[in-house]
Design an enzyme around this catalytic site. Structure first.
Site: not given
Ligand code: NAD
Length: 470
Positions: A169, A242, A276, A372
């Site tokens: 997804k 991650e 990230c 962050e």
């Molecule tokens: P997010 O957590 O809002 O969403 C990530 C994904 O999870 C999306 O596909 C979203 O639709 C889904 N999602 C949302 N709520 C959910 C739930 N309750 N259960 C399951 N899935 C759910 O994150 P974002 O705003 O899309 O991304 C930014 C964040 O991601 C930042 O904190 C960044 O640091 C982190 N990030 C980490 C890495 C890494 O490798 N460590 C890489 C990229 C981004």
């Protein structure tokens, strides 16, 4: 450019009963729709992946490797189309968008070079004990919007190489490239091996609660990661998380400021600071603080920010409206607190643009330092003492990555060993390789991606005790 991409379920194209609007962050305008999967479509995807699992598990690893290489070649062959789609939905300028598409293809090819080890823990006169690493079943992949293609490939490659099947997804903010890749790979993998479904906020929790998944591989924020872990606990699904970071970079006084400033700047602002592992707190030794601040401010004023589809722009918009509002609020709060903001070049009026902004030595407990930001605002912080700066760098619940900048590599390496993160770069930034695990410490992650350790996260060990003839 397609106005609509289809989901991939059981090797076929599927539309939704309802649709998500996809906006171009450079304009804020809706330019495409993506299907919104309903619970029955999720069910169909899990059932298809479950049916496909035994056949894919029993396909030789060499054939699975060949399929990954073919998938990489298919992505390369469509790089122009995917780059255009990427710029429109994600906002990143063309060069960086293309790098992500081609980088994802490269990553798949490199993943195809990995092997599943067979560990022999005893080979005696009476018996041989072999530990094999076998696939788990159906994997749920959930991906964010900042590197939508590469981070999806980081899951698809090892999950499928290990013999699992998958339902993937993308983020509702960037569904199109991933859906398109699902369409392109329909002929590469047997039906049901790779299913791609899109949806809004409700779909992620439905997936993590679904009993048909053996594992969840999640990349996103720490807050969501905790919800995923809670949901997975109900039936003890395996998880890899991650998550977020608030990475510190430490600049020692012996650096050549002019030589390193642009790399440090890019390490913080690449992809409009939505990385990230970007530098999110920059600790600069007081001897060179003023010189470095001036140099970084000049870069912010000189490097163009604008619509990624137009040549010459180095940085694009913030990817989506909620994130734009969050980062704007963080900057306004810093301004209201009387902190000194050093703004970059003016940005276009429409779309989700924010000028690249430096904050001049804010207090360590201000929100712009402790949170962050995940957007173009970077606190510059002064230090004099190494023990003090290491303690400040480590004083966070995060532990993703970090950097040390120094002429004296030995001194920098000693500092690297004292920082509590999964990755530390010395005189470089934002590097990762398909053979090196990325593993967040503390609340930045759980488990790891990439390399053989990342591959093994998509398997379970299975020990076989084989007797020898008397
Ligand atoms: P997010 O957590 O809002 O969403 C990530 C994904 O999870 C999306 O596909 C979203 O639709 C889904 N999602 C949302 N709520 C959910 C739930 N309750 N259960 C399951 N899935 C759910 O994150 P974002 O705003 O899309 O991304 C930014 C964040 O991601 C930042 O904190 C960044 O640091 C982190 N990030 C980490 C890495 C890494 O490798 N460590 C890489 C990229 C981004």
């Amino acid at each position: 450019m397609p106005e609509q991409c289809t989901m991939t379920i059981d090797g076929g194209g599927v539309l939704g009963q309802t649709f998500l609007e996809v906006r171009n962050p450079a304009t804020g305008a809706v330019f495409a729709q993506a299907p919104e999967a309903d619970p029955a479509q999720l069910e169909a995807a899990v059932e298809a992946a479950t049916r496909a699992f035994p056949g894919w598990r029993d396909t030789s690893i060499n054939l699975r490797k060949k399929a990954l290489v073919k998938a990489a070649e298919t992505i390369e062959a469509h790089a122009d189309e995917l780059t255009q789609l990427f710029v429109a939905e994600q906002g990143r300028p063309i060069l960086g968008a293309r790098m992500e598409i081609l980088g994802a293809a490269m990553w798949l090819k490199a993943t195809a070079m990995l092997d599943l080890p067979v560990d022999v823990t005893e080979d005696s006169a009476t018996r041989r004990i072999e530990v094999h690493h076998v696939p788990l079943g159906v994997v749920c992949g959930i991906v964010p919007w900042n590197f939508p293609v590469l981070l999806a490939i980081w899951k698809i490659g090892p999950a499928l190489l290990a013999g699992n099947t998958m339902v993937l997804k993308p983020s509702p903010f960037t569904p199109l490239c991933t859906l398109r890749i699902g369409e392109l790979l329909r002929d590469v993998f047997p039906a049901g091996v790779l299913n791609v479904i899109s949806g809004g906020d409700a779909l992620g929790p439905l997936m993590t609660a679904h009993p048909g998944f053996a594992k969840i591989s999640f990349t996103g924020s720490t807050a969501t990661g905790k919800r995923v872990m809670e949901s997975a606990a109900k039936d003890l699904k395996r998880i890899t998380l991650e998550l977020g970071g608030n990475d510190a970079a430490i600049v020692l006084p012996d650096v050549d400021v002019d030589a390193v400033a642009e790399q440090i700047f890019e390490g913080a602002f690449h992809n409009t600071a939505q990385v990230c592992v970007a530098t999110k707190r920059l600790y600069i030794h007081s001897d060179i603080y003023d010189a470095m601040r001036e140099r970084l401010h000049a870069l912010a004023q000189g490097l163009p920010v604008g619509d990624g589809s137009q040549q010459g722009n180095r940085y694009g918009p913030v990817q989506n409206e909620p994130q734009y509002r969050r980062v704007r609020a963080l900057i306004e709060e810093a301004r209201a607190e009387g902190l000194t903001l050093l703004e970059g070049a003016p940005v276009p009026d429409k779309g989700y643009f924010i000028p690249l902004t430096l904050v001049d030595n804010p207090p360590e407990d201000s929100r712009v330092v402790t949170e962050e930001a995940f957007g173009p605002v970077l606190p510059l912080l002064k230090f004099d003492d190494i023990d003090d700066v290491i303690a400040r760098a480590n004083a966070t619940e995060y532990g993703l990555a970090g950097a040390v900048w120094a002429a004296d590599i030995e001194a920098a390496t000693a500092i690297a060993h004292r920082l509590d993160t999964g990755t530390i770069w010395i005189n470089q930034n934002l590097q990762s390789t398909p053979f090196t695990p990325l593993a967040g410490a503390k609340q930045s992650g759980f488990g790891q991606e990439n390399g053989v350790p990342g591959l093994l996260e998509f398997t379970r060990p299975k020990a076989i005790f084989i007797p020898k003839a008397a």
